[in-house]
Write a protein that holds these residues in place. Structure first.
Motif, PDB file in Angstrom:
ATOM      1  N   VAL A  11     -54.253  -7.913  39.882  1.00 52.98           N
ATOM      2  CA  VAL A  11     -52.933  -7.760  40.498  1.00 52.98           C
ATOM      3  C   VAL A  11     -51.825  -7.824  39.448  1.00 52.98           C
ATOM      4  N   ALA A  12     -52.040  -8.570  38.372  1.00 52.67           N
ATOM      5  CA  ALA A  12     -51.051  -8.576  37.291  1.00 52.67           C
ATOM      6  C   ALA A  12     -50.943  -7.190  36.665  1.00 52.67           C
ATOM      7  N   ARG A  13     -52.087  -6.526  36.484  1.00 53.20           N
ATOM      8  CA  ARG A  13     -52.075  -5.159  35.964  1.00 53.20           C
ATOM      9  C   ARG A  13     -51.371  -4.220  36.953  1.00 53.20           C
ATOM     10  N   ALA A  14     -51.644  -4.358  38.241  1.00 52.76           N
ATOM     11  CA  ALA A  14     -50.985  -3.524  39.240  1.00 52.76           C
ATOM     12  C   ALA A  14     -49.473  -3.697  39.193  1.00 52.76           C
ATOM     13  N   ALA A  15     -49.010  -4.930  39.033  1.00 53.84           N
ATOM     14  CA  ALA A  15     -47.569  -5.183  38.951  1.00 53.84           C
ATOM     15  C   ALA A  15     -46.970  -4.523  37.723  1.00 53.84           C
ATOM     16  N   PHE A  44     -65.515 -10.935  37.436  1.00 49.00           N
ATOM     17  CA  PHE A  44     -65.943  -9.545  37.252  1.00 49.00           C
ATOM     18  C   PHE A  44     -64.731  -8.632  37.168  1.00 49.00           C
ATOM     19  N   TYR A  45     -63.803  -8.765  38.112  1.00 47.58           N
ATOM     20  CA  TYR A  45     -62.639  -7.877  38.133  1.00 47.58           C
ATOM     21  C   TYR A  45     -61.564  -8.299  37.135  1.00 47.58           C
ATOM     22  N   ASP A  46     -61.438  -9.592  36.851  1.00 47.70           N
ATOM     23  CA  ASP A  46     -60.521 -10.014  35.790  1.00 47.70           C
ATOM     24  C   ASP A  46     -60.912  -9.374  34.458  1.00 47.70           C
ATOM     25  N   GLU A  47     -62.211  -9.377  34.191  1.00 46.32           N
ATOM     26  CA  GLU A  47     -62.692  -8.845  32.916  1.00 46.32           C
ATOM     27  C   GLU A  47     -62.510  -7.324  32.834  1.00 46.32           C
ATOM     28  N   LEU A  48     -62.556  -6.651  33.989  1.00 48.41           N
ATOM     29  CA  LEU A  48     -62.411  -5.195  34.021  1.00 48.41           C
ATOM     30  C   LEU A  48     -60.960  -4.724  34.077  1.00 48.41           C
ATOM     31  N   ALA A  49     -60.024  -5.627  34.339  1.00 52.37           N
ATOM     32  CA  ALA A  49     -58.664  -5.207  34.672  1.00 52.37           C
ATOM     33  C   ALA A  49     -58.031  -4.305  33.617  1.00 52.37           C
ATOM     34  N   ASP A  50     -58.247  -4.582  32.362  1.00 51.96           N
ATOM     35  CA  ASP A  50     -57.588  -3.809  31.304  1.00 51.96           C
ATOM     36  C   ASP A  50     -58.251  -2.474  31.017  1.00 51.96           C
ATOM     37  N   ARG A  51     -59.461  -2.242  31.575  1.00 48.55           N
ATOM     38  CA  ARG A  51     -60.150  -0.980  31.278  1.00 48.55           C
ATOM     39  C   ARG A  51     -60.699  -0.293  32.523  1.00 48.55           C
ATOM     40  N   TYR A  52     -60.315  -0.772  33.702  1.00 47.28           N
ATOM     41  CA  TYR A  52     -60.809  -0.159  34.939  1.00 47.28           C
ATOM     42  C   TYR A  52     -60.400   1.311  35.027  1.00 47.28           C
TER      43      TYR A  52
END
Length: 288
Positions: A81-85, A9-17
């Motif tokens: 977390v990759a997006r956060a980094a 769920f959150y992997d799929e949202l990471a780029d558009r959260y």
């Protein structure tokens, strides 16, 4: 919902959260300042060693790091977390991150002055055992006298009213393109849990592309959340109202007791594991 499904769920949202925010950077700054005020009131001036145990793409972690705190971020979602980094690196901030379950944090006991678990992340855990295990882990990695800051939706009221949706949020990009985000809630027969459908309408030329993601929450009222924190060993629980803090959700503050025992072999094993898991944020999703 399984942890594999929640991770997806959150992997799929990471780029558009971030598209759910009218201005994500303003949200980062505002939330960081609100949490910093609570930290300073409880622990004194920083910088403090902080674990954001459900950091998502970094909304709270980035805000706190920008204020000089030594922040580490963990989240169940590797994509988040990759997006956060990446976001930390783009801002010139130090933010080590790791993909980790909040019920098994990869750090030795007493590693942090404060643990943050914000944006309604804890209610993804759907049983008393899971909630207690997560809170116990947060307490374990706190130093004696350390502070927990945990935010959820105001579920005491929401359990009574059982809303079916939340208002749409509209983000307008510099080119005038708009993204619309809203949620539908489907309450279970027990009145305590609900399935959430997270809708985003993304502009595609003259039409829209619809993205739908689904997850489940346990709507724990404030007094029950505080009771779970006490069962996990925390003391002095206090709920802070959004009107007083400027944070968008009620925040529970609680302490690890000052007279705490030392770390054991389990802590040492987790300490070794963190070397493999944590990635520097420079040079390298809670859903509220």
């Amino acid at each position: 919902m399984s942890l594999k499904d929640l991770r997806g769920f959150y992997d799929e949202l990471a780029d558009r959260y971030d598209l759910m925010y009218a201005d994500w950077q303003a949200g980062i700054t505002r939330q960081g300042a609100a949490l910093d005020a609570l930290l300073t009131a409880a622990l004194g001036p920083g910088p403090h060693r902080i674990l954001d145990s459900a950091c998502g793409i970094g909304t709270q972690a980035l805000g706190l790091a920008a204020l000089g705190h030594r922040v580490t971020g963990t989240d169940l979602s590797p994509g988040a977390v990759a997006r956060a980094a990446r976001e930390a690196e783009a801002r010139g901030l130090a933010l080590p991150v790791a993909a980790a379950d909040m019920r098994a944090l990869p750090f030795p006991g007493g590693s942090f002055d404060a643990v943050v678990c914000a944006d309604n992340a804890l209610p993804h855990l759907l049983t008393a055992g899971e909630v207690t295990a997560a809170l116990a882990e947060m307490g374990r990695v706190l130093r004696p006298g350390g502070l927990l800051l945990l935010s959820t939706r105001p579920y005491g009221e929401l359990r009574r009213s059982r809303p079916l949706s939340d208002p749409p949020r509209v983000r307008t990009d510099p080119d005038g393109q708009r993204t619309i985000t809203f949620q539908l809630w489907h309450w279970h027969a027990d009145g305590a849990r609900y399935d959430l459908e997270f809708f985003q309408l993304l502009p595609t030329g003259a039409t829209w592309t619809t993205q739908v993601s689904r997850t489940t929450y346990w709507a724990l009222p404030e007094e029950e959340t505080a009771a779970f924190a006490a069962a996990a060993g925390f003391v002095d629980p206090v709920w802070h109202d959004p009107a007083a803090t400027g944070f968008h959700q009620p925040v529970l503050g609680a302490r690890r007791p000052s007279a705490a025992s030392g770390t054991g072999q389990g802590d040492a094993r987790r300490g070794r594991a963190v070397d493999a898991l944590v990635t520097p944020g420079c040079g390298a999703p809670g859903l509220g």
